[in-house]
Design an enzyme around this catalytic site. Sequence first.
Site, PDB file in Angstrom:
ATOM      1  N   LYS A  10       1.053  -1.681   0.072  1.00  0.00           N
ATOM      2  CA  LYS A  10       0.089  -0.287   0.260  1.00  0.00           C
ATOM      3  C   LYS A  10       0.924   1.636   0.546  1.00  0.00           C
ATOM      4  O   LYS A  10       0.333   2.254  -0.945  1.00  0.00           O
ATOM      5  CB  LYS A  10      -0.744  -0.255   1.256  1.00  0.00           C
ATOM      6  CG  LYS A  10      -1.895  -1.300   0.999  1.00  0.00           C
ATOM      7  CD  LYS A  10      -2.761  -1.202   2.257  1.00  0.00           C
ATOM      8  CE  LYS A  10      -1.886  -1.196   3.670  1.00  0.00           C
ATOM      9  NZ  LYS A  10      -1.778  -2.115   3.998  1.00  0.00           N
ATOM     10  N   ARG A  27      11.827  -5.620   4.812  1.00  0.00           N
ATOM     11  CA  ARG A  27      11.481  -3.765   4.275  1.00  0.00           C
ATOM     12  C   ARG A  27      12.154  -3.089   5.677  1.00  0.00           C
ATOM     13  O   ARG A  27      12.511  -3.370   6.663  1.00  0.00           O
ATOM     14  CB  ARG A  27       9.960  -3.896   4.756  1.00  0.00           C
ATOM     15  CG  ARG A  27       9.602  -2.510   4.800  1.00  0.00           C
ATOM     16  CD  ARG A  27       8.589  -1.685   5.366  1.00  0.00           C
ATOM     17  NE  ARG A  27       7.594  -2.942   6.301  1.00  0.00           N
ATOM     18  CZ  ARG A  27       6.129  -2.642   6.546  1.00  0.00           C
ATOM     19  NH1 ARG A  27       5.618  -2.259   5.159  1.00  0.00           N
ATOM     20  NH2 ARG A  27       6.050  -2.873   7.151  1.00  0.00           N
ATOM     21  N   ARG A  79      11.271  -1.784  11.186  1.00  0.00           N
ATOM     22  CA  ARG A  79      10.067  -0.662  11.885  1.00  0.00           C
ATOM     23  C   ARG A  79       9.651  -2.775  13.109  1.00  0.00           C
ATOM     24  O   ARG A  79      10.011  -3.349  13.290  1.00  0.00           O
ATOM     25  CB  ARG A  79       8.013  -0.852  11.273  1.00  0.00           C
ATOM     26  CG  ARG A  79       8.862   0.523  10.359  1.00  0.00           C
ATOM     27  CD  ARG A  79       7.665   0.248   9.089  1.00  0.00           C
ATOM     28  NE  ARG A  79       5.245  -0.487   9.753  1.00  0.00           N
ATOM     29  CZ  ARG A  79       4.479  -0.247   9.437  1.00  0.00           C
ATOM     30  NH1 ARG A  79       4.476  -0.424   7.415  1.00  0.00           N
ATOM     31  NH2 ARG A  79       3.514  -0.750   9.516  1.00  0.00           N
ATOM     32  N   ARG A 127     -10.027   1.141   8.637  1.00  0.00           N
ATOM     33  CA  ARG A 127      -9.498  -0.115   8.763  1.00  0.00           C
ATOM     34  C   ARG A 127     -10.576  -1.156   9.110  1.00  0.00           C
ATOM     35  O   ARG A 127      -9.980  -2.574  10.018  1.00  0.00           O
ATOM     36  CB  ARG A 127      -8.687   0.447   9.606  1.00  0.00           C
ATOM     37  CG  ARG A 127      -7.489  -0.338  10.348  1.00  0.00           C
ATOM     38  CD  ARG A 127      -6.247  -1.049   9.461  1.00  0.00           C
ATOM     39  NE  ARG A 127      -5.601  -1.500   9.827  1.00  0.00           N
ATOM     40  CZ  ARG A 127      -3.850  -0.492   9.222  1.00  0.00           C
ATOM     41  NH1 ARG A 127      -3.713   0.545   8.214  1.00  0.00           N
ATOM     42  NH2 ARG A 127      -2.464  -1.588   9.665  1.00  0.00           N
ATOM     43  N   ARG A 138      -0.148  -9.395  13.559  1.00  0.00           N
ATOM     44  CA  ARG A 138      -1.352  -8.473  12.694  1.00  0.00           C
ATOM     45  C   ARG A 138      -2.106  -8.651  11.082  1.00  0.00           C
ATOM     46  O   ARG A 138      -3.111  -8.615  10.671  1.00  0.00           O
ATOM     47  CB  ARG A 138       0.028  -7.319  11.735  1.00  0.00           C
ATOM     48  CG  ARG A 138       0.509  -5.740  12.789  1.00  0.00           C
ATOM     49  CD  ARG A 138       1.676  -5.712  12.085  1.00  0.00           C
ATOM     50  NE  ARG A 138       1.484  -4.692  11.063  1.00  0.00           N
ATOM     51  CZ  ARG A 138       2.474  -4.927  10.006  1.00  0.00           C
ATOM     52  NH1 ARG A 138       4.345  -5.397  10.380  1.00  0.00           N
ATOM     53  NH2 ARG A 138       2.573  -3.791   9.491  1.00  0.00           N
TER      54      ARG A 138
HETATM   55  P1  AP5 Z   1       4.842  -0.884   1.720  1.00  0.00           P
HETATM   56  O1  AP5 Z   1       4.482  -0.652   0.629  1.00  0.00           O
HETATM   57  O2  AP5 Z   1       5.673  -1.451   3.274  1.00  0.00           O
HETATM   58  O3  AP5 Z   1       3.840  -2.256   2.569  1.00  0.00           O
HETATM   59  P2  AP5 Z   1       2.190  -1.837   3.130  1.00  0.00           P
HETATM   60  O4  AP5 Z   1       0.887  -2.411   2.352  1.00  0.00           O
HETATM   61  O5  AP5 Z   1       2.359  -0.242   3.199  1.00  0.00           O
HETATM   62  O6  AP5 Z   1       2.080  -2.501   4.623  1.00  0.00           O
HETATM   63  P3  AP5 Z   1       2.506  -1.986   6.113  1.00  0.00           P
HETATM   64  O7  AP5 Z   1       2.569  -2.777   6.808  1.00  0.00           O
HETATM   65  O8  AP5 Z   1       2.576  -0.115   6.221  1.00  0.00           O
HETATM   66  O9  AP5 Z   1       0.492  -1.708   6.452  1.00  0.00           O
HETATM   67  P4  AP5 Z   1      -0.049  -1.743   7.374  1.00  0.00           P
HETATM   68  O10 AP5 Z   1      -0.905  -1.391   6.537  1.00  0.00           O
HETATM   69  O11 AP5 Z   1       0.535  -3.240   8.126  1.00  0.00           O
HETATM   70  O12 AP5 Z   1       0.642  -0.771   8.168  1.00  0.00           O
HETATM   71  P5  AP5 Z   1       0.218   0.782   8.582  1.00  0.00           P
HETATM   72  O13 AP5 Z   1       1.494   1.545   8.574  1.00  0.00           O
HETATM   73  O14 AP5 Z   1      -0.946   1.185   7.662  1.00  0.00           O
HETATM   74  O15 AP5 Z   1       5.703  -2.986   1.202  1.00  0.00           O
HETATM   75  C1  AP5 Z   1       5.761  -4.413   2.412  1.00  0.00           C
HETATM   76  C2  AP5 Z   1       7.760  -4.045   2.009  1.00  0.00           C
HETATM   77  O16 AP5 Z   1       7.523  -4.790   0.567  1.00  0.00           O
HETATM   78  C3  AP5 Z   1       8.763  -3.125   2.006  1.00  0.00           C
HETATM   79  O17 AP5 Z   1       9.565  -3.243   1.727  1.00  0.00           O
HETATM   80  C4  AP5 Z   1       8.348  -3.227  -0.465  1.00  0.00           C
HETATM   81  O18 AP5 Z   1       9.910  -2.815  -0.946  1.00  0.00           O
HETATM   82  C5  AP5 Z   1       7.830  -4.240  -0.498  1.00  0.00           C
HETATM   83  N1  AP5 Z   1       7.132  -4.569  -1.745  1.00  0.00           N
HETATM   84  C6  AP5 Z   1       6.244  -3.345  -2.126  1.00  0.00           C
HETATM   85  N2  AP5 Z   1       5.462  -4.384  -3.208  1.00  0.00           N
HETATM   86  C7  AP5 Z   1       6.355  -5.554  -3.867  1.00  0.00           C
HETATM   87  C8  AP5 Z   1       6.702  -5.966  -4.846  1.00  0.00           C
HETATM   88  N3  AP5 Z   1       5.530  -5.639  -5.380  1.00  0.00           N
HETATM   89  N4  AP5 Z   1       7.442  -6.706  -5.508  1.00  0.00           N
HETATM   90  C9  AP5 Z   1       8.481  -6.858  -4.397  1.00  0.00           C
HETATM   91  N5  AP5 Z   1       8.595  -6.091  -3.088  1.00  0.00           N
HETATM   92  C10 AP5 Z   1       7.640  -5.405  -2.894  1.00  0.00           C
HETATM   93  O19 AP5 Z   1       0.266   0.387  10.456  1.00  0.00           O
HETATM   94  C11 AP5 Z   1       0.577   0.397  11.287  1.00  0.00           C
HETATM   95  C12 AP5 Z   1      -0.052   0.264  12.659  1.00  0.00           C
HETATM   96  O20 AP5 Z   1      -0.720   1.450  12.871  1.00  0.00           O
HETATM   97  C13 AP5 Z   1      -1.306  -0.923  12.873  1.00  0.00           C
HETATM   98  O21 AP5 Z   1      -0.906  -2.193  12.586  1.00  0.00           O
HETATM   99  C14 AP5 Z   1      -1.949  -0.003  13.976  1.00  0.00           C
HETATM  100  O22 AP5 Z   1      -1.554  -0.302  15.182  1.00  0.00           O
HETATM  101  C15 AP5 Z   1      -1.928   1.320  13.295  1.00  0.00           C
HETATM  102  N6  AP5 Z   1      -2.673   2.010  12.495  1.00  0.00           N
HETATM  103  C16 AP5 Z   1      -2.482   2.464  11.778  1.00  0.00           C
HETATM  104  N7  AP5 Z   1      -3.785   2.915  10.623  1.00  0.00           N
HETATM  105  C17 AP5 Z   1      -4.529   2.434  11.993  1.00  0.00           C
HETATM  106  C18 AP5 Z   1      -6.097   2.756  11.389  1.00  0.00           C
HETATM  107  N8  AP5 Z   1      -7.059   3.161  10.522  1.00  0.00           N
HETATM  108  N9  AP5 Z   1      -7.039   2.629  13.294  1.00  0.00           N
HETATM  109  C19 AP5 Z   1      -6.565   1.693  14.274  1.00  0.00           C
HETATM  110  N10 AP5 Z   1      -5.115   1.400  13.631  1.00  0.00           N
HETATM  111  C20 AP5 Z   1      -4.241   2.441  12.883  1.00  0.00           C
END
Ligand code: AP5
Length: 217
Positions: A13, A127, A160, A88, A171
């Site tokens: 994402k 990552r 992270r 979410r 997660r």
């Molecule tokens: P990346 O692009 O970083 O993936 P992502 O989907 O953004 O993963 P996240 O871990 O950031 O998502 P998340 O939803 O768990 O975390 P968030 O920060 O929102 O890609 C991942 C890796 O793959 C990278 O190394 C990249 O280089 C590689 N990659 C990408 N595309 C590729 C491809 N095509 N081929 C190969 N490799 C590739 O949330 C974190 C925390 O915040 C949550 O756990 C929660 O505690 C809190 N939080 C956030 N939003 C909310 C909400 N709305 N409500 C409540 N709590 C929340």
Amino acid sequence: MRLVLVGPPGAGKGTQAAFIADHFGIPSISTGDLFRSHVAAGTDLGKEAKRYLSTGELVPDEITINMVAGRLDDRDTVGGFLLDGFPRNVPQAEVLGRLLKDRGLELDVVLELVIEPEEVIRRLSGRRTCRGCGKIWHIEFDPTARPGVCDRCGGELYVRDDDQPETVRHRLEVYTEQTAPLVDYYAATGRLVGIQATGPVEDITARAIDVLEGFTE
Ligand code: AP5
């Protein structure tokens, strides 16, 4: 374009949000990034959010919604926005609908990034994120020229806290239980489109832009 990105942790994402937002000239708003900035700055919100982020639980809705509502009032969202990581769960989606309706707006499209759990684990275990500019790297799939140093800004790369294997597994469970129901919720509005999120990053970006162009006015 008012767009929501949905997909499990590690679906790409954040990676795709940067390219899609750039293509449509809209800000990318990541609740995860907003929380991590608060944690790094040591704000009260950050102190509260930290314990949820470190275990992979969702931050309580009230805190999250207030933060997003404030961000949606910023002037740069007038021409649209991309939301990464919000909503979410269904209650957050219902509040987002009301927040937009109060402003005479609605979502144009929800883009689901579809990926298998095994691929997610491979992605998150390698990552690396830049402390300086936030660019996302991967030690195997998208490595920097010098280990630990961002090619774009020279900043330091970090792992992270929530990318530890146990936390990643939790997660994914949280995603299945609380976030996956959003797919049906938005499918019922007729605004959901899904794309396969495997393969080269640039192919996925092209696929995403292709389907999203169909939702521009
Ligand atoms: P990346 O692009 O970083 O993936 P992502 O989907 O953004 O993963 P996240 O871990 O950031 O998502 P998340 O939803 O768990 O975390 P968030 O920060 O929102 O890609 C991942 C890796 O793959 C990278 O190394 C990249 O280089 C590689 N990659 C990408 N595309 C590729 C491809 N095509 N081929 C190969 N490799 C590739 O949330 C974190 C925390 O915040 C949550 O756990 C929660 O505690 C809190 N939080 C956030 N939003 C909310 C909400 N709305 N409500 C409540 N709590 C929340």
